[in-house]
Design an enzyme around this catalytic site. Structure first.
Site, mmCIF file in Angstrom:
data_model
loop_
_atom_site.group_PDB
_atom_site.id
_atom_site.type_symbol
_atom_site.label_atom_id
_atom_site.label_comp_id
_atom_site.label_asym_id
_atom_site.label_seq_id
_atom_site.Cartn_x
_atom_site.Cartn_y
_atom_site.Cartn_z
ATOM 1 C CE LYS A 178 3.858 -68.755 -93.159
ATOM 2 N NZ LYS A 178 4.654 -69.477 -94.179
ATOM 3 C CB CYS B 55 17.636 -72.630 -84.818
ATOM 4 S SG CYS B 55 16.902 -74.061 -84.046
ATOM 5 C CD GLU C 176 13.932 -72.654 -81.904
ATOM 6 O OE1 GLU C 176 14.898 -71.908 -82.197
ATOM 7 O OE2 GLU C 176 13.638 -73.677 -82.534
ATOM 8 C CD GLU D 215 20.334 -68.287 -87.194
ATOM 9 O OE1 GLU D 215 19.464 -67.442 -87.449
ATOM 10 O OE2 GLU D 215 20.102 -69.334 -86.570
HETATM 11 P P1 NAI Z 1 11.895 -66.376 -91.721
HETATM 12 O O1 NAI Z 1 12.027 -66.115 -90.291
HETATM 13 O O2 NAI Z 1 11.572 -65.261 -92.639
HETATM 14 O O3 NAI Z 1 10.768 -67.484 -91.972
HETATM 15 C C1 NAI Z 1 10.243 -68.357 -91.004
HETATM 16 C C2 NAI Z 1 8.732 -68.439 -91.157
HETATM 17 O O4 NAI Z 1 8.135 -67.170 -90.891
HETATM 18 C C3 NAI Z 1 8.259 -68.814 -92.549
HETATM 19 O O5 NAI Z 1 7.125 -69.647 -92.440
HETATM 20 C C4 NAI Z 1 7.856 -67.474 -93.138
HETATM 21 O O6 NAI Z 1 6.885 -67.582 -94.155
HETATM 22 C C5 NAI Z 1 7.288 -66.769 -91.948
HETATM 23 N N1 NAI Z 1 7.296 -65.307 -92.026
HETATM 24 C C6 NAI Z 1 8.128 -64.498 -92.719
HETATM 25 N N2 NAI Z 1 7.815 -63.204 -92.500
HETATM 26 C C7 NAI Z 1 6.775 -63.193 -91.653
HETATM 27 C C8 NAI Z 1 6.004 -62.157 -91.043
HETATM 28 N N3 NAI Z 1 6.268 -60.873 -91.250
HETATM 29 N N4 NAI Z 1 5.013 -62.510 -90.207
HETATM 30 C C9 NAI Z 1 4.757 -63.804 -89.945
HETATM 31 N N5 NAI Z 1 5.433 -64.818 -90.509
HETATM 32 C C10 NAI Z 1 6.438 -64.522 -91.348
HETATM 33 O O7 NAI Z 1 13.187 -67.072 -92.227
HETATM 34 P P2 NAI Z 1 13.697 -67.182 -93.735
HETATM 35 O O8 NAI Z 1 13.448 -65.946 -94.500
HETATM 36 O O9 NAI Z 1 13.120 -68.389 -94.298
HETATM 37 O O10 NAI Z 1 15.236 -67.326 -93.527
HETATM 38 C C11 NAI Z 1 16.060 -66.173 -93.374
HETATM 39 C C12 NAI Z 1 17.084 -66.394 -92.303
HETATM 40 O O11 NAI Z 1 16.443 -66.606 -91.076
HETATM 41 C C13 NAI Z 1 17.956 -67.607 -92.477
HETATM 42 O O12 NAI Z 1 19.046 -67.357 -93.264
HETATM 43 C C14 NAI Z 1 18.356 -67.913 -91.080
HETATM 44 O O13 NAI Z 1 19.457 -67.134 -90.720
HETATM 45 C C15 NAI Z 1 17.171 -67.506 -90.279
HETATM 46 N N6 NAI Z 1 16.308 -68.629 -89.924
HETATM 47 C C16 NAI Z 1 16.424 -69.132 -88.680
HETATM 48 C C17 NAI Z 1 15.669 -70.196 -88.311
HETATM 49 C C18 NAI Z 1 15.797 -70.750 -86.960
HETATM 50 O O14 NAI Z 1 15.196 -71.778 -86.667
HETATM 51 N N7 NAI Z 1 16.546 -70.148 -86.105
HETATM 52 C C19 NAI Z 1 14.743 -70.851 -89.215
HETATM 53 C C20 NAI Z 1 14.649 -70.216 -90.499
HETATM 54 C C21 NAI Z 1 15.434 -69.158 -90.808
#
Ligand code: NAI
Length: 795
Positions: free
Chosen positions: A193, A301, A267, A398
């Site tokens: 996904k 990240c 991760e 972050e």
């Molecule tokens: P997120 O963690 O919500 O999204 C990442 C993935 O998880 C997306 O594909 C999303 O659709 C999916 N997702 C969201 N809720 C889920 C759930 N309950 N169950 C399963 N999958 C789910 O990150 P988002 O909202 O895009 O970004 C928010 C913050 O997260 C950013 O500001 C940043 O601080 C952090 N982030 C960190 C990342 C990293 O690689 N460390 C990558 C993306 C975001």
């Protein structure tokens, strides 16, 4: 002529746009609407709810994708399930050829992938063209190699099965490659996904899988937001979830999968330190900071978002950084001369703005260059924050944007303390001309990757992943493959019969019971101590005969034991492996000397004196095995394609909880404790409920064997009282649990507070007497975490 002369005078950049035509044509060919890719075909883009994906540099919609429903996820999982046996049966070479074909096709379409990625994500074409997509191809090539070598390198292992993979929007294709390449190489099939903001390159990749003739169902792509991700996480037909994204969602996933038997690798976020010592080459440092925090607009990240500068160079570094920030170019991501593009979505832009504002209110000084960011689209300028408290928002949260905080330190010890002062542990960067200093600090920083005089280098041959709340599991290299395989014996392993609950003092006959000799105490911080509640438990043996009493530890005892283990941790971890080996040999020697006494005790518990003799004998051997391993479970030097050595070091995890198996009171205890301490962990062990005396007798052996205080702590007690406290404790870094499904689930659930690593058995019988299943590399892998230290050399 005068124009050229003028250009020389001003040195202004002209526009150097990369053409978007091919990408637009591809979108048009699909009517700018996409279904899911399931079982080798695209579904109807008009079926069900859909949403748009926009270009962050303009805000203009590019295409519509479908919001995956539970039924869509179900169809994709079924397709993957159906395809998995055939994909595995293809064998190493068969799978290698497909992975190789995918790598070739990615290279062939590299320009289209790069442009589409920049349009969907907002990242500069320079990055998508020169870094993201070449690395994607490299991952598929590298893992074509692992597919080919699977029989030779992972004998006795097989695929986990169907893997659900959920990825973020910051490196859409690269994260896809990190997830899909190792999964396919090891014989799994996948349902991926992509993030809702950036689904397009995953769909282009799906098309490429179809064109490469990849068997239907091996790769499935379901688009949608977090709801679709949640449906995938909860689907009963998924054997493993691999996730990259925020720690918040990682925690939700860990909680949702706890007790399901699904494997999980996470991760997660980071707040990575970028440590500058006063002998560092400051001009290189400045370019390093550019790559650390302004690469991909800081939406990385492992972004070096905390510059920690030694006091002597802080002022000069800040001045140089400001000057460099003035020259950064921000604008159209498709312009080849642009350094920084747009932020992925308005919600992310608002998040960045909000956090910076909060930092300002907390007293931080916020500095931005004098040029203004483009007004159209979603841009945020590079930002340097000073005067931040180490505990303040900007230093702890972050931000995931182009915002760096700068703090100072005086000594290397203070640098390490500041570096580790977050809940994360993803990466770190160390700048100094002294290799001695760099390699002294690198092991002390809690991070899965440490870059020396460089930053944000990645390669398929090197593992990447976190310590602490940055998650667990590795992606890349040999260490990344283990998350996608399981020992072949597991499938046919029977269940350990649930033991009868041990009697409590209330229901066991005590008065005048024969054979009661003494009450074994707890063993904490090198001392035999009475349990906090002063309570004890009866231990019955064969035919219900009372064989003794042990202390009934409570929460406070567990906390005391954790504290003792923490105190001993650093000293034990930094001892020479040879020295740890010597101590384990000594333990074995002392156990051997008391063989008869232990065998008698075990026989009283089990009523089987031959079995008891054999158990003591096996325990002595096992101690020898781990003494032998102590200085042999060494790391690797990865062959990454830069002029550097990438040292993959096996480090202890830290303070470990070990809930020992019921089956063998002594051997089970030794099988948990010995590998953990051999690798430099300190342990809080909860012995078998059935035969705790087998373990408590052991503390007399420990006391006479030079084991430092706090390295092994033993808390006997009712498991439902002590195990949850241990599993939930925030200062415990990992827990092993050998017991039934219910207890395993409980440990996984309780572990989410600090996202500690868990290894639980779900009641699978392990055959502890067997040297293959009862000891060895699997235990050592679970007792260590890999840190990759990149050390460049040459000019
Ligand atoms: P997120 O963690 O919500 O999204 C990442 C993935 O998880 C997306 O594909 C999303 O659709 C999916 N997702 C969201 N809720 C889920 C759930 N309950 N169950 C399963 N999958 C789910 O990150 P988002 O909202 O895009 O970004 C928010 C913050 O997260 C950013 O500001 C940043 O601080 C952090 N982030 C960190 C990342 C990293 O690689 N460390 C990558 C993306 C975001």
């Amino acid at each position: 002529m005068s124009k050229v002369a003028e250009i020389f005078e001003t040195m202004e950049y002209g526009p150097a746009p990369e053409s978007a035509e091919r990408a637009k044509a591809w979108l048009d060919e699909h009517g700018r609407a996409f279904g899911h890719y399931i079982g080798g075909a695209f579904t109807d883009p008009d079926a069900g709810e859909s949403f748009g994906t926009a270009n962050p540099a303009t805000g203009v919609a590019m295409a519509r994708v479908v919001q995956g429903s539970a039924a869509d996820v179900d169809a994709a999982v079924s397709a993957a399930r159906g395809a998995q046996p055939g994909w595995w049966a293809l064998g190493p070479h068969g799978r290698a050829k497909y992975l190789y074909a995918l790598a070739r096709r990615i290279q062939k379409h590299a320009r289209l992938f790069a442009v589409l990625e920049s349009m969907d994500n907002g990242k500069p074409i320079r990055e998508s063209r020169d870094l993201d997509i070449p690395l994607v191809a490299r991952h598929f090539y590298h893992h074509a190699g692992w597919a080919q070598l699977m029989d030779a390198e992972l004998p006795g292992y097989e695929p986990v099965g169907v893997v659900g993979q959920i990825i973020p929007w910051n490196f859409p294709m690269l994260m896809l490659a990190w997830k899909i390449a190792p999964a396919l190489a090891t014989g799994n099939t996948v349902v991926l996904k992509p993030a809702e903001f950036t689904p397009l390159t995953a769909l282009l990749f799906a098309e490429l899988c179809r064109d490469a003739g990849l068997p239907d169902g091996v790769v499935n792509v379901v688009t949608g937001d977090g709801r679709t991700g949640a449906a995938l996480v909860e689907h009963l037909g998924v054997d493993k979830i691999a996730f990259t994204g925020s720690t918040e969602v990682g925690r939700i996933i860990r909680t949702a999968t706890a007790g399901s038997g699904k494997r999980v690798s996470l991760e997660l976020g980071g707040k990575s330190p970028f440590i500058v010592f006063d002998d560092a080459d400051l001009d290189s440092v400045v370019e390093g900071v550019v790559d650390a925090i302004w690469f991909n607009q800081g939406q990385v990240c492992c972004a070096g978002s905390r510059v920690l500068a030694q006091e002597g160079v802080a002022v000069a570094l800040e001045r140089k950084l400001r000057a460099r920030m003035e020259t950064l170019r921000m604008g159209d991501p498709l312009d080849k001369a642009v350094d920084m593009g747009a932020i992925v979505a308005p919600v992310q832009l608002e998040r960045i703005r909000g956090l910076v504002e909060k930092g300002r209110q907390e007293g931080a000084e916020v500095w931005q260059p004098s040029w203004s960011a483009p007004k159209e689209g979603w841009f945020f300028p590079p930002t340097l924050c000073t005067n931040c408290a180490p505990s303040g928002t900007l230093a702890q949260v972050e931000i995931f944007g182009p915002v760096v905080v700068m703090m100072t330190f005086r000594t290397p010890a203070e640098a390490v303390e500041l570096a580790n002062d977050t809940r994360y542990g993803l990466a770190a960067s160390i700048w100094t001309e002294s290799v001695n200093l760099a390699l002294d600090v690198a092991p002390k920083v809690k991070a899965g990757t440490v870059w020396v005089n460089c930053t944000n280098l990645f390669d398929a041959a090197s593992g990447f992943g976190g310590y602490r709340e940055s998650g667990f599991g590795r992606e890349g290299g040999l260490e990344g493959l283990w998350d996608y395989v399981r020992p072949s014996w597991e499938k046919s392993a029977g269940e350990v019969p649930a033991p009868a609950p041990p009697p409590t003092p209330e229901d066991a006959p005590t008065a005048g019971a024969p054979g009661v000799d003494r009450t074994a105490k707890l063993y904490i911080g090198g001392k035999q101590v009475r349990p906090d509640g002063d309570a004890s438990m009866i231990v019955t043996g064969a035919a219900g005969r009372v064989v003794g009493e042990v202390g009934r530890g409570n929460r406070k005892d567990v906390r005391n034991a954790v504290e003792a283990a923490r105190k001993a941790q650093r000293g034990w971890a930094t001892r020479a492996a040879h020295n740890r080996a010597q101590i384990l040999y000594y333990v074995a020697e002392n156990l051997d000397a008391r063989r008869a006494e232990f065998a008698a005790r075990l026989a009283a518990i089990s009523g089987d004196s031959d079995g008891a003799q054999a158990e003591v004998e096996a325990s002595v051997r096992r101690l020898f095995s781990y003494a032998a391993w102590a200085d042999k479970w060494d790391g690797r030097v990865h062959a990454t394609p830069f002029r550097n050595v990438t040292l993959a070091m096996n480090e202890p995890i830290g303070v470990m909880g070990a809930v020992c198996p019921e089956e063998y009171p002594l051997l089970g205890f030794v099988s948990c404790v010995a590998p953990l301490v051999a690798m430099g962990n300190t342990v809080v062990a909860i012995p078998s409920r059935v035969g705790p005396l087998g373990a408590t007798d052991f503390y007399q052996v420990l006391e006479t064997s030079d084991v430092p205080a706090g390295v092994v702590n033993i808390v006997t007690g009712q498991h439902d009282e002590v195990v949850p406290t241990l599993a939930a404790h925030d200062d415990v870094d990992g827990v092993w649990y050998f017991g039934g499904a219910e207890g395993s689930a409980g440990v996984e659930k309780a572990s989410t507070g600090n996202m500690k690593r868990t290894w639980v058995s779900y009641g699978r019988a392990r055959k502890w007497m067997d040297a293959h299943r009862g000891e060895g590399e699997e235990f050592l892998r679970e007792a260590t975490q890999v840190k990759n230290i990149w050390v460049p050399y040459g000019e």
